[in-house]
Design a protein around this motif. Structure first.
Motif, PDB file in Angstrom:
ATOM      1  N   MET A 184       0.842  -1.184   0.000  1.00 12.87           N
ATOM      2  CA  MET A 184       0.000   0.000   0.000  1.00 12.87           C
ATOM      3  C   MET A 184       0.883   1.242   0.000  1.00 12.87           C
ATOM      4  O   MET A 184       1.894   1.291   0.714  1.00 12.87           O
ATOM      5  N   LYS A 185       0.522   2.243  -0.794  1.00 16.91           N
ATOM      6  CA  LYS A 185       1.244   3.505  -0.823  1.00 16.91           C
ATOM      7  C   LYS A 185       0.239   4.638  -0.596  1.00 16.91           C
ATOM      8  O   LYS A 185      -0.852   4.619  -1.169  1.00 16.91           O
ATOM      9  N   VAL A 186       0.618   5.597   0.216  1.00 18.66           N
ATOM     10  CA  VAL A 186      -0.266   6.725   0.518  1.00 18.66           C
ATOM     11  C   VAL A 186       0.498   8.027   0.328  1.00 18.66           C
ATOM     12  O   VAL A 186       1.701   8.114   0.618  1.00 18.66           O
ATOM     13  N   TRP A 187      -0.195   9.025  -0.176  1.00 22.34           N
ATOM     14  CA  TRP A 187       0.366  10.371  -0.257  1.00 22.34           C
ATOM     15  C   TRP A 187      -0.196  11.151   0.923  1.00 22.34           C
ATOM     16  O   TRP A 187      -1.388  11.395   1.012  1.00 22.34           O
ATOM     17  N   ILE A 188       0.714  11.540   1.832  1.00 23.87           N
ATOM     18  CA  ILE A 188       0.322  12.191   3.071  1.00 23.87           C
ATOM     19  C   ILE A 188       0.668  13.665   2.978  1.00 23.87           C
ATOM     20  O   ILE A 188       1.824  14.023   2.683  1.00 23.87           O
ATOM     21  N   GLY A 189      -0.328  14.508   3.211  1.00 22.20           N
ATOM     22  CA  GLY A 189      -0.110  15.941   3.116  1.00 22.20           C
ATOM     23  C   GLY A 189      -0.328  16.649   4.445  1.00 22.20           C
ATOM     24  O   GLY A 189      -0.991  16.140   5.349  1.00 22.20           O
ATOM     25  N   ASN A 190       0.219  17.841   4.552  1.00 23.50           N
ATOM     26  CA  ASN A 190       0.080  18.702   5.726  1.00 23.50           C
ATOM     27  C   ASN A 190      -1.224  19.480   5.594  1.00 23.50           C
ATOM     28  O   ASN A 190      -1.354  20.339   4.723  1.00 23.50           O
TER      29      ASN A 190
END
Length: 305
Positions: free
Chosen positions: A1-7
């Motif tokens: 699983m890959k996730v793009w995590i943002g502020n």
């Protein structure tokens, strides 16, 4: 699983800050990523220091995008990252994630803990790999498999159903039977030249019309056991049972497999703490010194914003 995590705070200020992270990772790796890539303050001390220095702090993240082997779990931007990390560890633990995905979709299971429970008990999901050489539709495959599995073949099915020929009639392929009547029809000078003329008074009658005309005139009981076996409609039989208790998936080698849903998995068997303990070695603290699993070659998500 890959996730793009943002502020989240930066996003609300009009700036997209974050990056892709491949899960599962150990908790200290995750914290390091959130600090150094996403720019979050994770402890009260860090918050106080940020406020003292700049008058602003960032504590919340958002999941802007993700890539996951499971379609049953719905993505949303406020998903709990620790729960996703646990799910990713279970996905890696699975021996047949396609089977798990099919089971969860059929049973409408999307809660992360419930999906993890299914993976933990995936050996209890009954799956069969029928070895039929012909290319069959999903319905035909289930029909052939079920007749073989439950009755030991079409001959036994016909024999066991002889007391109720109506149940057999429901799955009798009238069209293929009529086609045989047409192809095997022979005539002499006193008979019409075609089976269509003979049975329907119409040389252009369809095979289904010919077959039905025979049944109407001679009765279904006149059809021999051999003819019943030859013209049994496996596709219709399979269609009637396919989506109630069975489903067909394609495995990683491109072969059809059948999942049996007649016995359900207890999706509450393990609680959240017990599930965490199963994968603690993969996602617990590891005191790492370097940031790992960050793919700097991933495309910049800001290009689409």
């Amino acid at each position: 699983m890959k996730v793009w995590i943002g502020n989240l705070g930066k996003y609300n200020e009009g700036e997209l800050v974050g990056g892709w992270l491949e899960l599962p990772v150990h908790q200290d790796e995750l914290d390091k990523f959130l600090r150094e890539v996403v720019g979050l303050q994770l402890t009260n001390k860090e918050v106080d220091e940020a406020l003292a220095k700049d008058g602003v702090c960032y504590e919340e993240y958002m999941i802007n995008d993700w890539e996951c082997e499971l379609d049953c779990v719905e993505y949303h931007e406020y998903a709990n990252l620790e729960e996703l990390n646990k799910l990713a560890a279970f996905i890696e633990m699975s021996n047949d994630i396609d089977k798990v995905n099919a089971y969860c979709q059929h049973q409408n299971i999307s809660d992360i803990n419930e999906v993890c429970n299914v993976i933990a008990q995936e050996d209890d999901i009954h799956i069969s790999s029928p070895d039929y050489q012909a290319t069959l539709s999903d319905e035909e495959l289930v029909g052939y498999w079920y007749i073989d599995e439950v009755y030991g073949g079409i001959e036994e099915y016909i024999r066991n159903s002889a007391f109720d020929r109506g149940s057999i009639e429901d799955y009798f392929d009238v069209e293929s039977f009529g086609r045989d009547l047409r192809l095997n029809y022979s005539y002499d000078d006193s008979m019409p030249e075609t089976a269509g003329e003979y049975w329907c008074s119409d040389e252009y009658a369809t095979d289904e019309e010919i077959g039905q005309a025979y049944i109407d005139e001679c009765g279904f009981d006149s059809i021999t056991t051999e003819e019943l076996e030859s013209h049994f409609d496996y596709e219709q039989y399979g269609r009637n049972i396919l989506f109630d208790e069975f489903d067909v998936i394609i495995n990683e080698w491109g072969h059809q497999e059948i999942i049996d849903y007649s016995e359900e998995i207890d999706v509450d068997y393990y609680n959240s703490d017990e599930l965490y303990q199963m994968v603690e070695d993969d996602i617990g603290s590891n005191d790492v010194k370097e940031l790992v699993n960050v793919d700097i070659n991933e495309p910049d998500i800001t290009e689409d914003m």
